[in-house]
Design a protein around this motif. Sequence first.
Motif, PDB file in Angstrom:
ATOM      1  N   MET A  92       7.949   0.602  -3.598  1.00  0.00           N
ATOM      2  CA  MET A  92       8.118   1.979  -4.065  1.00  0.00           C
ATOM      3  C   MET A  92       7.018   2.357  -5.061  1.00  0.00           C
ATOM      4  O   MET A  92       6.511   3.477  -5.034  1.00  0.00           O
ATOM      5  CB  MET A  92       9.502   2.173  -4.696  1.00  0.00           C
ATOM      6  CG  MET A  92      10.665   1.979  -3.719  1.00  0.00           C
ATOM      7  SD  MET A  92      10.561   2.994  -2.238  1.00  0.00           S
ATOM      8  CE  MET A  92      10.779   4.607  -2.931  1.00  0.00           C
ATOM      9  N   THR A  93       6.615   1.435  -5.896  1.00  0.00           N
ATOM     10  CA  THR A  93       5.519   1.688  -6.832  1.00  0.00           C
ATOM     11  C   THR A  93       4.212   1.891  -6.077  1.00  0.00           C
ATOM     12  O   THR A  93       3.447   2.814  -6.374  1.00  0.00           O
ATOM     13  CB  THR A  93       5.393   0.516  -7.829  1.00  0.00           C
ATOM     14  OG1 THR A  93       6.626   0.394  -8.545  1.00  0.00           O
ATOM     15  CG2 THR A  93       4.252   0.735  -8.801  1.00  0.00           C
ATOM     16  N   ILE A  94       3.959   1.058  -5.093  1.00  0.00           N
ATOM     17  CA  ILE A  94       2.738   1.164  -4.293  1.00  0.00           C
ATOM     18  C   ILE A  94       2.693   2.486  -3.543  1.00  0.00           C
ATOM     19  O   ILE A  94       1.654   3.145  -3.482  1.00  0.00           O
ATOM     20  CB  ILE A  94       2.627  -0.033  -3.325  1.00  0.00           C
ATOM     21  CG1 ILE A  94       2.276  -1.294  -4.110  1.00  0.00           C
ATOM     22  CG2 ILE A  94       1.612   0.235  -2.222  1.00  0.00           C
ATOM     23  CD1 ILE A  94       2.405  -2.575  -3.317  1.00  0.00           C
ATOM     24  N   LEU A  95       3.813   2.900  -2.995  1.00  0.00           N
ATOM     25  CA  LEU A  95       3.844   4.133  -2.209  1.00  0.00           C
ATOM     26  C   LEU A  95       3.543   5.366  -3.057  1.00  0.00           C
ATOM     27  O   LEU A  95       3.156   6.398  -2.521  1.00  0.00           O
ATOM     28  CB  LEU A  95       5.189   4.278  -1.502  1.00  0.00           C
ATOM     29  CG  LEU A  95       5.445   3.257  -0.388  1.00  0.00           C
ATOM     30  CD1 LEU A  95       6.853   3.419   0.164  1.00  0.00           C
ATOM     31  CD2 LEU A  95       4.414   3.371   0.711  1.00  0.00           C
ATOM     32  N   LYS A  96       3.726   5.267  -4.346  1.00  0.00           N
ATOM     33  CA  LYS A  96       3.432   6.386  -5.243  1.00  0.00           C
ATOM     34  C   LYS A  96       1.953   6.464  -5.599  1.00  0.00           C
ATOM     35  O   LYS A  96       1.501   7.422  -6.194  1.00  0.00           O
ATOM     36  CB  LYS A  96       4.247   6.272  -6.544  1.00  0.00           C
ATOM     37  CG  LYS A  96       5.732   6.330  -6.325  1.00  0.00           C
ATOM     38  CD  LYS A  96       6.117   7.665  -5.770  1.00  0.00           C
ATOM     39  CE  LYS A  96       7.598   7.708  -5.479  1.00  0.00           C
ATOM     40  NZ  LYS A  96       7.975   8.878  -4.743  1.00  0.00           N
ATOM     41  N   SER A 101      -1.574   2.011  -1.922  1.00  0.00           N
ATOM     42  CA  SER A 101      -1.100   2.077  -0.536  1.00  0.00           C
ATOM     43  C   SER A 101      -2.195   1.646   0.424  1.00  0.00           C
ATOM     44  O   SER A 101      -1.947   0.892   1.360  1.00  0.00           O
ATOM     45  CB  SER A 101      -0.641   3.499  -0.189  1.00  0.00           C
ATOM     46  OG  SER A 101       0.484   3.856  -0.938  1.00  0.00           O
ATOM     47  N   LEU A 102      -3.409   2.124   0.192  1.00  0.00           N
ATOM     48  CA  LEU A 102      -4.538   1.739   1.037  1.00  0.00           C
ATOM     49  C   LEU A 102      -4.821   0.251   0.909  1.00  0.00           C
ATOM     50  O   LEU A 102      -5.054  -0.432   1.905  1.00  0.00           O
ATOM     51  CB  LEU A 102      -5.776   2.553   0.664  1.00  0.00           C
ATOM     52  CG  LEU A 102      -7.038   2.269   1.464  1.00  0.00           C
ATOM     53  CD1 LEU A 102      -6.814   2.543   2.949  1.00  0.00           C
ATOM     54  CD2 LEU A 102      -8.190   3.111   0.937  1.00  0.00           C
ATOM     55  N   ASP A 103      -4.787  -0.260  -0.323  1.00  0.00           N
ATOM     56  CA  ASP A 103      -5.011  -1.688  -0.540  1.00  0.00           C
ATOM     57  C   ASP A 103      -3.970  -2.532   0.195  1.00  0.00           C
ATOM     58  O   ASP A 103      -4.301  -3.552   0.805  1.00  0.00           O
ATOM     59  CB  ASP A 103      -4.992  -2.031  -2.028  1.00  0.00           C
ATOM     60  CG  ASP A 103      -6.182  -1.459  -2.784  1.00  0.00           C
ATOM     61  OD1 ASP A 103      -7.171  -1.039  -2.131  1.00  0.00           O
ATOM     62  OD2 ASP A 103      -6.118  -1.419  -4.031  1.00  0.00           O
ATOM     63  N   LEU A 104      -2.716  -2.097   0.144  1.00  0.00           N
ATOM     64  CA  LEU A 104      -1.650  -2.819   0.841  1.00  0.00           C
ATOM     65  C   LEU A 104      -1.862  -2.779   2.349  1.00  0.00           C
ATOM     66  O   LEU A 104      -1.736  -3.799   3.027  1.00  0.00           O
ATOM     67  CB  LEU A 104      -0.281  -2.248   0.489  1.00  0.00           C
ATOM     68  CG  LEU A 104       0.908  -2.880   1.212  1.00  0.00           C
ATOM     69  CD1 LEU A 104       1.060  -4.352   0.849  1.00  0.00           C
ATOM     70  CD2 LEU A 104       2.185  -2.127   0.924  1.00  0.00           C
TER      71      LEU A 104
END
Length: 175
Positions: A92-96, A101-104
């Motif tokens: 949820m933190t990454i999606l914000k 998000s790109l790194d993931l």
Amino acid sequence: MTSLLGLASEQKFEWNVEVEKKFNEVFDNIDTDKNGKLTFDEVKDRVLTGVLRQMGQNPTDSEIKQYLDGIDRDGDGTVSKEEFREWIKELMTILKDPQKSLDLALQVMFKACDLDGNGKLSRKEFSKFLKERGFPLQNDEVRELFMAVDNDGDVTSLNKEELLSVMSAGRIGHN
């Protein structure tokens, strides 16, 4: 737009009573044997296979296992409720954050391509990955692509940064 745990995408993520309730519902729905741990079969049958197939993907058992291994922090071969909770919080933190998000996405794609786990993508690994996803390239096209994005002088393999260059240029699957 609503996320996995029912949050509007523009809301700041905060773990609260409502999110915990939804989290417990999701976890309990996946945990079919109700032992408090998610197994490979439960996740494969209830989450990854169904969701990913709806998105046009067909994950292999090894891809699903690799995915689970990333969540299974204690290495016991299952995902506990706490491990799943921590993973959801991180997600949820990454999606914000668009950069996270790109790194993931890059990390997931790189791991899926890097079949031998050596940290570099060979032309063969990259070709196989693309072909399995409906983007078959000829050997000379792959060679040209590798040469075009080469930053480290090794035109026989891609590192993560070079893969990002390929992705951001829109060179995969586009004419």
